[in-house]
Design an enzyme around this catalytic site. Structure first.
Site, PDB file in Angstrom:
ATOM      1  N   TRP A 125       0.828  -1.213   0.000  1.00 32.43           N
ATOM      2  CA  TRP A 125       0.000   0.000   0.000  1.00 32.43           C
ATOM      3  C   TRP A 125       0.857   1.256   0.000  1.00 32.43           C
ATOM      4  CZ3 TRP A 125      -4.186  -1.202  -2.055  1.00 32.43           C
ATOM      5  CH2 TRP A 125      -4.881  -2.366  -1.725  1.00 32.43           C
ATOM      6  N   ASP A 143      -1.395   6.684   6.285  1.00 28.99           N
ATOM      7  CA  ASP A 143      -2.520   5.812   5.936  1.00 28.99           C
ATOM      8  C   ASP A 143      -2.736   4.862   7.112  1.00 28.99           C
ATOM      9  OD1 ASP A 143      -4.169   3.791   4.995  1.00 28.99           O
ATOM     10  OD2 ASP A 143      -2.964   3.314   3.223  1.00 28.99           O
ATOM     11  N   LYS A 183     -11.793  -1.716   6.758  1.00 30.16           N
ATOM     12  CA  LYS A 183     -10.968  -2.636   7.515  1.00 30.16           C
ATOM     13  C   LYS A 183     -11.467  -2.711   8.961  1.00 30.16           C
ATOM     14  CE  LYS A 183      -8.712  -2.968   3.788  1.00 30.16           C
ATOM     15  NZ  LYS A 183      -7.522  -2.264   3.323  1.00 30.16           N
TER      16      LYS A 183
HETATM   17  C1  LIG Z   1      -7.022  -1.861   2.025  1.00 30.66           C
HETATM   18  C2  LIG Z   1      -6.004  -0.833   2.121  1.00 30.66           C
HETATM   19  C3  LIG Z   1      -5.879   0.165   1.136  1.00 30.66           C
HETATM   20  C4  LIG Z   1      -6.742   0.199  -0.115  1.00 30.66           C
HETATM   21  O1  LIG Z   1      -8.032   0.527   0.204  1.00 30.66           O
HETATM   22  P1  LIG Z   1      -9.133   0.757  -0.930  1.00 30.66           P
HETATM   23  O2  LIG Z   1     -10.213   1.398  -0.144  1.00 30.66           O
HETATM   24  O3  LIG Z   1      -9.485  -0.590  -1.452  1.00 30.66           O
HETATM   25  O4  LIG Z   1      -8.573   1.617  -1.974  1.00 30.66           O
HETATM   26  C5  LIG Z   1      -4.923   1.143   1.325  1.00 30.66           C
HETATM   27  N1  LIG Z   1      -4.124   1.146   2.402  1.00 30.66           N
HETATM   28  C6  LIG Z   1      -4.208   0.197   3.355  1.00 30.66           C
HETATM   29  C7  LIG Z   1      -3.299   0.259   4.534  1.00 30.66           C
HETATM   30  C8  LIG Z   1      -5.153  -0.816   3.243  1.00 30.66           C
HETATM   31  O5  LIG Z   1      -5.234  -1.751   4.195  1.00 30.66           O
END
Ligand SMILES: *Cc1c(COP(=O)(O)O)cnc(C)c1O
Length: 361
Positions: free
Chosen positions: A101, A171, A195
Site C-alpha cells: 500500500w 494511511d 478494515k
Molecule cells: C485496504 C487498504 C488500502 C486500499 O483501500 P481501498 O479502499 O481498497 O482503496 C490502502 N491502504 C491500506 C493500509 C489498506 O489496508
C-alpha cells in the site's frame, strides 16, 4: 443463524450489535418512515446522522478543533492521488516503503511530482519496519508519507518516523480506531473504513486546517480538492449516506466499549493469544519481526504450501473463514480487527493446536 468467525482483511467483520441495530432500523429509521438508504442527504434527519458521526469520532480520537474531518469516496487508493494533488507545492515528497500500500501510494505520487524513497523494508519482503529516526529527507519535501499498519505484511510503526520538521501523512486504514493516536503529530491521517470501521465506500480523512487551500496542483478535479469537501462539510455531492450511518454506529459501539484505550487493551489481549501460540508452535510461524508486529493483521505460515492449503480448507469448513494470505504473499493471515471477539481468536488457536497435533507424525 450461523455466523462464522471472519478473519478477512477487508471488508471485514463488524460488531454484531451494530448489524442488529441496523437491521431493526432498516424499514423505519427512528420514526422517519424510511430507511437511511432512501432519505435525502440534505434532510434534517440525515444531517443529524453525519454530524453525530463526526462528533463521536472527534471525541474518540480527541481530534483538535484545527483539524477537519472529511467523509470521502474513492477508497484509500483514490486518496493516494489526493495527497500529492493537495500537498505537493514543491512537487517533492518523501515516501517510506513498508509494503504494497505504501508502494502504491508512492507510485501514484510519481504521477504528480518527485516521490523520493527515503526508507524501505523491501530487502526482507517487508517483514519489519525500517529505522526511521534519522532519514535523509530532502529539505524541500512537502511531506513524509507512511502506511502505518501494513495490512498485507502484518507490520506496524510503533514509533512514528522523525520527519525532521516535515509534515507527516499517514494511511491508517487497517489500524483506524484500534488504539489511541495523537492526531497533532500528523498533517493528514486517513483511511478507508472497510478494515476496522464500516462498509467499503468511505474514506475518513483528518486534515489540519491550514493544509486545506485553493493552492492545489493544476488539473485537480473539483471532487478531489479537499477544500471543496471541507467547505461543504462532506456534502458537496451525495455522500455514501448509508455507509457513513453504519460508521456512526460503530463509533457509538466503540464509545460503549470504553473508547480507544479499552479498544487497545482488547486488541492486545487478542493478539497476544495468537502470537504466543505462533511463538510456541513447531508447525506455524509468524512472518514478522517481533517488535514490529501488528495488532490487527497476523500473517503466518507452515513453510509447506500444501499444508497451508489444507489448513485453510479445514479451517473454512470449521467456520474460521478468510484465513488465506494475500495473493502476493501466500500462507495465512488472520485479521483480528476491533469487532473480532476474544472467543474467535481463542477458538482459532484451539483449532490450530489440534491441526498441528493431527498433522505431525
Ligand atoms: C485496504 C487498504 C488500502 C486500499 O483501500 P481501498 O479502499 O481498497 O482503496 C490502502 N491502504 C491500506 C493500509 C489498506 O489496508
Amino acid at each position: 443463524m450461523a455466523r462464522v468467525y471472519n478473519f478477512s482483511a477487508g471488508p471485514a467483520v463488524l460488531p454484531e450489535e451494530v448489524l442488529r441495530e441496523a437491521a431493526d432500523e432498516m424499514m423505519d429509521y427512528k420514526g422517519s418512515g424510511q430507511s437511511v438508504m432512501e432519505m435525502s442527504h440534505r434532510s434534517k434527519v440525515y444531517d443529524n446522522i453525519i454530524k453525530e458521526a463526526e462528533a463521536d469520532l472527534r471525541e474518540l480520537m480527541n481530534i483538535p478543533d484545527n483539524y477537519k474531518v472529511l467523509f470521502l469516496q474513492g477508497g484509500a487508493s483514490q486518496f493516494f492521488a489526493e495527497v500529492p494533488m493537495n500537498l505537493m507545492k514543491n512537487k517533492k515528497a518523501a515516501y517510506i516503503l513498508t509494503g504494497q500500500w505504501a508502494k502504491k501510494a508512492f507510485q501514484e505520487a510519481k504521477l504528480y511530482g518527485e516521490a523520493v524513497e527515503v526508507a524501505s523494508s523491501a530487502d526482507k519482503t517487508f517483514s519489519y519496519i525500517p529505522d526511521c529516526s534519522d532519514l535523509d529527507i530532502p529539505e524541500d519535501a512537502d511531506y513524509v508519507y507512511i502506511c502505518e499498519n501494513n495490512t498485507i505484511y502484518g507490520t506496524k510503526f510503533k514509533t512514528l518516523p522523525n520527519t525532521k520538521g516535515h509534515l507527516l501523512v499517514s494511511d491508517i486504514s487497517s489500524c483506524f480506531l484500534s488504539e489511541p493516536v495523537d492526531v497533532t503529530k500528523y498533517g493528514v491521517v486517513y483511511g478507508g473504513v472497510q478494515k476496522n470501521i464500516g462498509p467499503a465506500g468511505v474514506v475518513i480523512a483528518i486534515i489540519r486546517e491550514d493544509l486545506i487551500t485553493d493552492d492545489v496542483l493544476p488539473g485537480t478535479p473539483t471532487m478531489l480538492k479537499w477544500k471543496t469537501q471541507a467547505d461543504a462539510d462532506s456534502l458537496y455531492n451525495t455522500p455514501p449516506c448509508y455507509n457513513i450511518y453504519i460508521c456512526g454506529k460503530v463509533f457509538k459501539w466503540i464509545k460503549k466499549m470504553g473508547g480507544l484505550t479499552a479498544m487497545k487493551a482488547h486488541n492486545e489481549k487478542k493478539a497476544k493469544i495468537l502470537y504466543d501460540f505462533l511463538d510456541e508452535s513447531k508447525m506455524f510461524k509468524g512472518t514478522v519481526v517481533k517488535e514490529d508486529r501488528s495488532l490487527m493483521n497476523v500473517p503466518f505460515v507452515t513453510g509447506d504450501a500444501d499444508l497451508d492449503a489444507k489448513f485453510v480448507k479445514e479451517a473454512t469448513e470449521a467456520g474460521f473463514v478468510n484465513l488465506k494470505g494475500h495473493r502476493t504473499v501466500g500462507g495465512m493471515r488472520a485479521s483480528i480487527y476491533n469487532a473480532m471477539p476474544i472467543e474467535g481468536v481463542e477458538k482459532l488457536v484451539e483449532f490450530m493446536r489440534n491441526f498441528e497435533k493431527e498433522n505431525t507424525k
